[in-house]
Design an enzyme around this catalytic site. Structure first.
Site, short mmCIF file in Angstrom:
data_model
loop_
_atom_site.label_atom_id
_atom_site.label_comp_id
_atom_site.label_asym_id
_atom_site.label_seq_id
_atom_site.Cartn_x
_atom_site.Cartn_y
_atom_site.Cartn_z
N ARG A 1 1.27 5.94 7.95
CA ARG A 1 1.25 6.18 6.50
C ARG A 1 0.70 7.55 6.18
NH1 ARG A 1 2.17 1.23 3.96
NH2 ARG A 1 1.30 -0.61 4.94
N LYS B 1 0.82 -1.19 0.00
CA LYS B 1 0.00 0.00 0.00
C LYS B 1 0.86 1.25 0.00
CE LYS B 1 -2.65 -2.70 3.29
NZ LYS B 1 -2.71 -3.03 4.70
N ASP C 1 15.40 -0.52 -0.08
CA ASP C 1 16.36 -0.70 1.02
C ASP C 1 17.37 -1.77 0.59
OD1 ASP C 1 17.54 -0.65 3.50
OD2 ASP C 1 15.93 -1.70 4.54
#
Ligand code: IMP
Ligand code: MG
Length: 181
Positions: A165, A43, A103
Site C-alpha cells: 500500500r 483502507k 474492477d
C-alpha cells in the site's frame, strides 16, 4: 526493497499527483456552494482521499466505511460485510464516494444501494482507477483518475495481502509473487 517486487510501473507518482489535482479542481467546481461528504472505503482509498481532499478548495467533510468481501484474495465475491459504518447521517447530504479501484463493480454496487437507501441529496462516485474489462455491474462513475488494463496492481493504497500500500506509484506485481491468479 519492496519496489523490487514490481514488474512494471503503470502510473507514476507524478502522474497520480497531476491527475488528483485535476480531479480536485473539477470537484471544487461541480460542488461549489455545496458541502459534500467524501465517503471513503478503508483502507485502500485513504491514500487517494488524503491527496484528493487537499486538492479540493471548497468545504468538505470526511467519513469512512470499512467493508470486507469475504476472504483475503484478489477476487471479489460480491458478498460484502460492513465492518464499520459511517459516523454521519447522510440523509439530504451531497455524498461523494471516493474509491481506489473499480474492477467487477460488485463491491461498489452493494455500497451504492446501501447508501442510496439513506436518501442522500446526491450520491456520486470518484475512483482513482477504473478496470472496465471485468465489469459485471454497470456503475455511474462521475470522476475517474485512470483507466487501466486488466492487471492486478498494487501501490498508492492498493494491496496484495495487505502489502505494497505504501508504494508511491501504481505498479504491476511480478507474476511469480501472485499465488492464486
Ligand atoms: P470489485 O468489487 O471487483 O470492483 O473490486 C473492488 C475491490 O477489489 C477494490 O476495492 C480492491 O480492494 C480490490 N481490487 C480489485 N482489483 C484490484 C487490484 O488490481 N489490486 C488491488 N486490489 C484490487
Ligand atoms: Mg478497496
Amino acid at each position: 526493497m519492496l519496489s523490487n517486487d514490481i514488474q512494471e510501473i503503470l502510473v507514476s507518482a507524478d502522474q497520480i499527483q497531476h491527475r488528483v489535482k485535476e480531479l480536485g479542481e473539477a470537484i471544487s467546481r461541480d460542488y461549489q456552494d455545496k458541502e459534500p461528504i467524501l465517503v471513503s472505503i478503508l483502507k485502500g482509498a485513504v491514500f487517494f482521499l488524503s491527496d484528493l481532499a487537499r486538492a479540493i478548495s471548497i468545504h468538505i467533510s470526511l467519513d469512512f466505511m470499512a467493508i470486507s468481501s469475504y476472504g483475503d484474495s484478489q477476487k471479489t465475491s460480491g458478498v460484502v460485510r460492513i465492518l464499520k459504518d459511517l459516523d454521519e447521517i447522510i440523509t439530504g447530504r451531497e455524498v461523494l464516494i471516493v474509491e481506489d479501484i473499480i474492477d467487477t463493480g460488485l463491491t461498489l454496487r452493494y455500497l451504492l444501494n446501501n447508501l442510496e437507501a439513506r436518501k442522500p441529496a446526491s450520491l456520486k462516485i470518484c475512483t482513482l482507477l477504473d478496470k472496465p474489462f471485468r465489469r459485471i455491474v454497470k456503475l455511474p462513475i462521475a470522476y475517474q483518475g485512470f483507466e487501466i488494463p486488466d492487471k492486478f496492481v498494487v501501490g498508492y493504497g492498493l494491496d496484495y495481502k495487505q502489502r505494497y500500500r505504501n508504494l508511491p506509484f501504481i505498479g504491476v506485481l511480478k507474476p511469480e509473487l501472485l499465488e492464486d491468479r
